[in-house]
Scaffold this motif. Structure first.
Motif, short mmCIF file in Angstrom:
data_model
loop_
_atom_site.label_atom_id
_atom_site.label_comp_id
_atom_site.label_asym_id
_atom_site.label_seq_id
_atom_site.Cartn_x
_atom_site.Cartn_y
_atom_site.Cartn_z
N SER A 164 0.85 -1.19 0.00
CA SER A 164 0.00 0.00 0.00
C SER A 164 0.89 1.24 0.00
O SER A 164 2.09 1.17 -0.19
CB SER A 164 -0.90 0.00 1.24
N THR A 165 0.25 2.37 0.24
CA THR A 165 1.02 3.62 0.30
C THR A 165 1.56 3.91 1.69
O THR A 165 2.13 4.97 1.92
CB THR A 165 0.11 4.80 -0.12
N ALA A 166 1.42 2.95 2.63
CA ALA A 166 1.80 3.27 4.01
C ALA A 166 2.81 2.33 4.67
O ALA A 166 3.00 2.41 5.87
CB ALA A 166 0.54 3.30 4.88
N PRO A 167 3.52 1.43 3.97
CA PRO A 167 4.41 0.52 4.68
C PRO A 167 5.72 1.17 5.10
O PRO A 167 6.18 2.15 4.49
CB PRO A 167 4.68 -0.59 3.65
N VAL A 168 6.32 0.62 6.14
CA VAL A 168 7.64 1.04 6.61
C VAL A 168 8.55 -0.18 6.53
O VAL A 168 8.18 -1.27 6.99
CB VAL A 168 7.58 1.56 8.07
N PHE A 169 9.72 -0.02 5.92
CA PHE A 169 10.67 -1.12 5.81
C PHE A 169 11.47 -1.22 7.11
O PHE A 169 11.97 -0.22 7.63
CB PHE A 169 11.61 -0.90 4.63
N VAL A 170 11.60 -2.46 7.62
CA VAL A 170 12.21 -2.68 8.94
C VAL A 170 13.37 -3.66 8.81
O VAL A 170 13.29 -4.67 8.11
CB VAL A 170 11.17 -3.24 9.93
N SER A 171 14.46 -3.35 9.51
CA SER A 171 15.60 -4.26 9.62
C SER A 171 15.80 -4.58 11.10
O SER A 171 15.83 -3.68 11.94
CB SER A 171 16.86 -3.60 9.05
N GLU A 172 15.93 -5.89 11.42
CA GLU A 172 16.09 -6.31 12.80
C GLU A 172 17.27 -7.28 12.92
O GLU A 172 17.44 -8.17 12.08
CB GLU A 172 14.82 -7.01 13.31
N LEU A 173 18.05 -7.10 13.98
CA LEU A 173 19.18 -7.98 14.26
C LEU A 173 18.87 -8.76 15.53
O LEU A 173 18.55 -8.18 16.57
CB LEU A 173 20.45 -7.15 14.44
N ALA A 174 18.93 -10.10 15.44
CA ALA A 174 18.57 -10.93 16.59
C ALA A 174 19.53 -12.11 16.71
O ALA A 174 20.12 -12.56 15.72
CB ALA A 174 17.14 -11.43 16.45
N ASP A 175 19.67 -12.59 17.94
CA ASP A 175 20.51 -13.77 18.22
C ASP A 175 19.68 -15.02 17.97
O ASP A 175 18.68 -15.27 18.63
CB ASP A 175 20.96 -13.71 19.69
N ASN A 176 20.12 -15.84 17.00
CA ASN A 176 19.43 -17.08 16.67
C ASN A 176 20.37 -18.24 16.98
O ASN A 176 21.23 -18.61 16.18
CB ASN A 176 19.02 -17.08 15.20
N ASN A 177 20.24 -18.79 18.20
CA ASN A 177 21.10 -19.90 18.64
C ASN A 177 22.58 -19.54 18.53
O ASN A 177 23.41 -20.33 18.06
CB ASN A 177 20.80 -21.16 17.83
N GLY A 178 22.91 -18.35 18.96
CA GLY A 178 24.30 -17.93 18.99
C GLY A 178 24.78 -17.25 17.72
O GLY A 178 25.91 -16.74 17.67
N GLU A 179 23.94 -17.21 16.72
CA GLU A 179 24.31 -16.54 15.47
C GLU A 179 23.47 -15.26 15.33
O GLU A 179 22.24 -15.30 15.44
CB GLU A 179 24.05 -17.44 14.27
N MET A 180 24.14 -14.13 15.07
CA MET A 180 23.42 -12.87 14.88
C MET A 180 22.87 -12.83 13.47
O MET A 180 23.61 -12.90 12.48
CB MET A 180 24.35 -11.69 15.13
N VAL A 181 21.56 -12.77 13.37
CA VAL A 181 20.88 -12.85 12.07
C VAL A 181 20.07 -11.57 11.85
O VAL A 181 19.35 -11.11 12.74
CB VAL A 181 19.94 -14.07 12.02
N THR A 182 20.20 -11.01 10.64
CA THR A 182 19.42 -9.84 10.26
C THR A 182 18.23 -10.28 9.43
O THR A 182 18.38 -11.06 8.48
CB THR A 182 20.26 -8.85 9.44
N THR A 183 17.05 -9.82 9.80
CA THR A 183 15.84 -10.10 9.04
C THR A 183 15.21 -8.79 8.58
O THR A 183 15.38 -7.75 9.22
CB THR A 183 14.82 -10.90 9.86
N TYR A 184 14.48 -8.86 7.48
CA TYR A 184 13.85 -7.68 6.91
C TYR A 184 12.35 -7.92 6.82
O TYR A 184 11.90 -9.01 6.46
CB TYR A 184 14.43 -7.38 5.53
N SER A 185 11.60 -6.88 7.12
CA SER A 185 10.15 -7.03 7.14
C SER A 185 9.48 -5.69 6.84
O SER A 185 10.14 -4.66 6.67
CB SER A 185 9.70 -7.55 8.51
N LEU A 186 8.14 -5.75 6.80
CA LEU A 186 7.34 -4.55 6.60
C LEU A 186 6.52 -4.29 7.85
O LEU A 186 6.03 -5.23 8.48
CB LEU A 186 6.39 -4.72 5.42
N LYS A 187 6.38 -3.05 8.19
CA LYS A 187 5.47 -2.65 9.27
C LYS A 187 4.29 -1.94 8.64
O LYS A 187 4.44 -0.93 7.97
CB LYS A 187 6.18 -1.73 10.27
N ILE A 188 3.10 -2.53 8.82
CA ILE A 188 1.88 -1.96 8.26
C ILE A 188 1.06 -1.37 9.41
O ILE A 188 0.63 -2.09 10.31
CB ILE A 188 1.05 -3.03 7.53
#
Length: 269
Positions: A164-188
Motif C-alpha cells: 500500500s502507500t503506508a508501509p515502513v521497511f524494517v531491519s532487525e538484528l537478533a541472536d538465533n542460537n548464537g548466530e546474529m541474524v538480520t531479518t527484513y520485514s514490513l510494518k503496516i
C-alpha cells in the motif's frame, strides 16, 4: 466522480504525459525486471491466451503487454488515458503479430470504454494500473459489458495488504542460537482507510503520481457489484535468484511477502 476526483484524474493525465518518455525508457521493449519476473508470467498464466482471441489491454502504457499479447497471436486493442504514452506505444515497433489498435481512452470513462463493443472481447487485462485510477467502478461495469459469455478479466495490482502507500521497511538484528541474524520485514500501520497520495513509481522518475489504496473488500467489491466473480488468483514473490542482497531495505529482500496481487474475473453464470 466528484469534483475533487475529476481534478485528480486530470492532474494524473498531465503527470503521465510529462513522464511518458521516462516510463517508456524504463520498460523498453519487454518491461523492467519487476514486470518480466513477477507480473507478466502470472498474467500470462491466468489469461491463457489462444491465437485469434480479441483482447483489450486497459491502461496499456508504452505497450509492453500489448506487444506480447500480439506476439502470442491475439488481436489486441490497447487503450490509455495519456495521449503521450499512446503515441510512444504506437511508435515502438512490433516484432510479431497483427497490428495493435491503440486508442486514447480513459479507464474511468465507462461510456468511452463500453463503446469499444458489447461482448466483443474474449479477455480484458489491466496490469499495474488499478491503484493509479481515481475510481474503478466504471471500469468494472464496462468490462462486464465488453466481455463475451466466456470472457475473462485479469488484473495485476499492488497487493493491498503488503504494498500500500503506508508501509515502513524494517531491519532487525537478533541472536538465533548464537548466530546474529538480520531479518527484513514490513510494518503496516494502516490498511482500512488510507487517503490518496502521490508517490514515485520508480526510482528517479521525474514526477510522482497519485496512488489510490483500496482494501480487498473495495477492490473486489467493485467486481462483484458488476456481476464478475473471481476464479483464479496468484501472489507472486521475488524469485531466489532475484533477491537483492545489496538492497536490504527493499521488497527484493523479502521473498515471503508478495508485492503484487493478480486475479482473474469472469462474468457470473
Amino acid at each position: 466522480m466528484n469534483e475533487q476526483q475529476r481534478q485528480q484524474n486530470a492532474e494524473s493525465r498531465a503527470i503521465w504525459d510529462t513522464k511518458a518518455a521516462y516510463w517508456e525508457a524504463l520498460h523498453g521493449d519487454s518491461g523492467n525486471l519487476y514486470h518480466r519476473r513477477l507480473v507478466s508470467p502470472a498474467v500470462e498464466r491466468l489469461l491463457a491466451v489462444q491465437p485469434g482471441e480479441r483482447i483489450l489491454d486497459v491502461a496499456c502504457g508504452s505497450g509492453v503487454l500489448a506487444r506480447r499479447l500480439a506476439e502470442l497471436g491475439a488481436l489486441v486493442t490497447a487503450v490509455d488515458f495519456s495521449p503521450e504514452l499512446v503515441t510512444r506505444a504506437q511508435a515502438r515497433a512490433q516484432t510479431a503479430g497483427e497490428p495493435i489498435d491503440y486508442r486514447v481512452v480513459d479507464a474511468t470513462d465507462e461510456t468511452a470504454l463500453s463503446a469499444l463493443g458489447a461482448g466483443e472481447f474474449d479477455a480484458v487485462v489491466c496490469t499495474m494500473a488499478l491503484m493509479d485510477m481515481t475510481v474503478i467502478e466504471p471500469l468494472h461495469r464496462a468490462v462486464a459489458h465488453l466481455l463475451n459469455s466466456r470472457g475473462r478479466f485479469v488484473v495485476a495490482t499492488a497487493h493491498p495488504a503488503f504494498n500500500s502507500t503506508a508501509p515502513v521497511f524494517v531491519s532487525e538484528l537478533a541472536d538465533n542460537n548464537g548466530e546474529m541474524v538480520t531479518t527484513y520485514s514490513l510494518k503496516i500501520s494502516a490498511y482500512r482507510t488510507i487517503p490518496p497520495m502521490k508517490q514515485a513509481g520508480a526510482p528517479g522518475e521525474p514526477a510522482p503520481h497519485y496512488y489510490y489504496h483500496r482494501p480487498l473488500n473495495e477492490l473486489l467489491g467493485a467486481a462483484f457489484d458488476s456481476g464478475l466473480v473471481v476464479d483464479g488468483m496468484e501472489e507472486p514473490v521475488v524469485l531466489p535468484e532475484d533477491i537483492a542482497t545489496t538492497q536490504p531495505l527493499s521488497r527484493r529482500s523479502m521473498p515471503q511477502i508478495p508485492p503484487i496481487l493478480i486475479y482473474r474475473l469472469r462474468r457470473k453464470a
